[in-house]
Design an enzyme around this catalytic site. Sequence first.
Site, PDB file in Angstrom:
ATOM      1  N   ASN A   1       0.859  -1.190   0.000  1.00  0.00           N
ATOM      2  CA  ASN A   1       0.000   0.000   0.000  1.00  0.00           C
ATOM      3  C   ASN A   1       0.896   1.241   0.000  1.00  0.00           C
ATOM      4  O   ASN A   1       1.509   1.558   1.016  1.00  0.00           O
ATOM      5  CB  ASN A   1      -0.894  -0.033   1.247  1.00  0.00           C
TER       6      ASN A   1
ATOM      7  N   LYS B   1       0.025   4.252  -0.201  1.00  0.00           N
ATOM      8  CA  LYS B   1      -0.665   5.400   0.426  1.00  0.00           C
ATOM      9  C   LYS B   1      -0.522   6.646  -0.443  1.00  0.00           C
ATOM     10  O   LYS B   1      -0.502   6.553  -1.660  1.00  0.00           O
ATOM     11  CB  LYS B   1      -0.137   5.630   1.839  1.00  0.00           C
TER      12      LYS B   1
ATOM     13  N   HIS C   1      -9.813   0.858   4.666  1.00  0.00           N
ATOM     14  CA  HIS C   1      -8.525   1.029   5.370  1.00  0.00           C
ATOM     15  C   HIS C   1      -8.762   1.912   6.599  1.00  0.00           C
ATOM     16  O   HIS C   1      -9.544   2.860   6.557  1.00  0.00           O
ATOM     17  CB  HIS C   1      -7.499   1.667   4.429  1.00  0.00           C
TER      18      HIS C   1
ATOM     19  N   GLU D   1      -7.148   4.245   7.914  1.00  0.00           N
ATOM     20  CA  GLU D   1      -6.930   5.694   7.741  1.00  0.00           C
ATOM     21  C   GLU D   1      -8.174   6.354   7.158  1.00  0.00           C
ATOM     22  O   GLU D   1      -8.471   7.508   7.451  1.00  0.00           O
ATOM     23  CB  GLU D   1      -5.689   5.938   6.859  1.00  0.00           C
TER      24      GLU D   1
ATOM     25  N   GLU E   1      -5.541  -5.488  10.266  1.00  0.00           N
ATOM     26  CA  GLU E   1      -4.559  -4.424  10.507  1.00  0.00           C
ATOM     27  C   GLU E   1      -4.876  -3.716  11.813  1.00  0.00           C
ATOM     28  O   GLU E   1      -5.715  -2.797  11.841  1.00  0.00           O
ATOM     29  CB  GLU E   1      -4.599  -3.401   9.367  1.00  0.00           C
TER      30      GLU E   1
ATOM     31  N   GLY F   1       1.939   2.111  10.698  1.00  0.00           N
ATOM     32  CA  GLY F   1       2.832   3.269  10.582  1.00  0.00           C
ATOM     33  C   GLY F   1       3.479   3.669  11.891  1.00  0.00           C
ATOM     34  O   GLY F   1       4.048   4.757  11.999  1.00  0.00           O
TER      35      GLY F   1
ATOM     36  N   SER G   1       3.146  -2.309  10.157  1.00  0.00           N
ATOM     37  CA  SER G   1       4.598  -2.188  10.302  1.00  0.00           C
ATOM     38  C   SER G   1       5.359  -3.473   9.978  1.00  0.00           C
ATOM     39  O   SER G   1       6.370  -3.772  10.623  1.00  0.00           O
ATOM     40  CB  SER G   1       4.956  -1.688  11.712  1.00  0.00           C
TER      41      SER G   1
END
Length: 251
Positions: free
Chosen positions: A9, A11, A95, A97, A167, A173, A212
């Site tokens: 990904n 991003k 996702h 985010e 996730e 991150g 991560s």
Amino acid sequence: MRRPLVAGNWKMHGTRASVAELINGLRQQVVPAAVEVAVFPGSLHIAQVVEGVAGSAVVVGAQDCAIEAEQGALTGEVAASQLQDVGCRYVLIGHSERRTVLAESDDWVVRKFAAAQSCSLVPVLCVGETLAQREAGETLAVVGRQLDCVISALGVDVFSKAVVAYEPVWAIGTGLTASPQQAQEVHAAIRARIAAESGDVARGVRILYGGSVKAASAVELFGMPDIDGGLVGGASLNADEFGAICRAAGS
Ligand code: PEP
């Protein structure tokens, strides 16, 4: 036997120049054929990446799609049919985010999932708990709820043509990774939830771990029985590191 999938990904990263460099680096990676490799550039660069990886085994996905499957009056959005037209195979749905920063609701997640499948894209449904939810012992309930939204609206069979990515939000991150045992516990629960509706679908569905992931942590994570590969953010921007993660999925 589930074929491992490693998905990168990217991003909101990349310029035409850096994307060209990354494609070049990816093309030099030697990855066992048993491992499927997919990259998810930002929408602006999808066409460039589809062209750049042509002739290699790498496939391309998008990071999101609109709630409507077809083209229309929806400013700023990209329809699943447009992603399919430009050469995408996968699309990330829900996702964290997007769920947190953009307040994407479960209802939208379900609509996007359905839109993707109606255009023959494979949705990668992202689920995961926040740190506060983990500390409150709510992990399995939260992930179960995120999964149930899709199952109750669309039926369990949709997972025969979809991927799930677990996730944990606290690991994305942050440099923190769930231990292989923590991840396996949640992956097994996801598979069990699907198995409660259909054993066949549960046995076939690929469940990726994301948060991560690095080459150093990948071998142990991917060695767990219910972890079928990874969804990789930061480390996927380095072709050599990403290549090493992909190879770990084949070891
Ligand atoms: C992600 O964004 O899906 C992700 C897993 O990111 P990172 O690997 O950087 O934690």
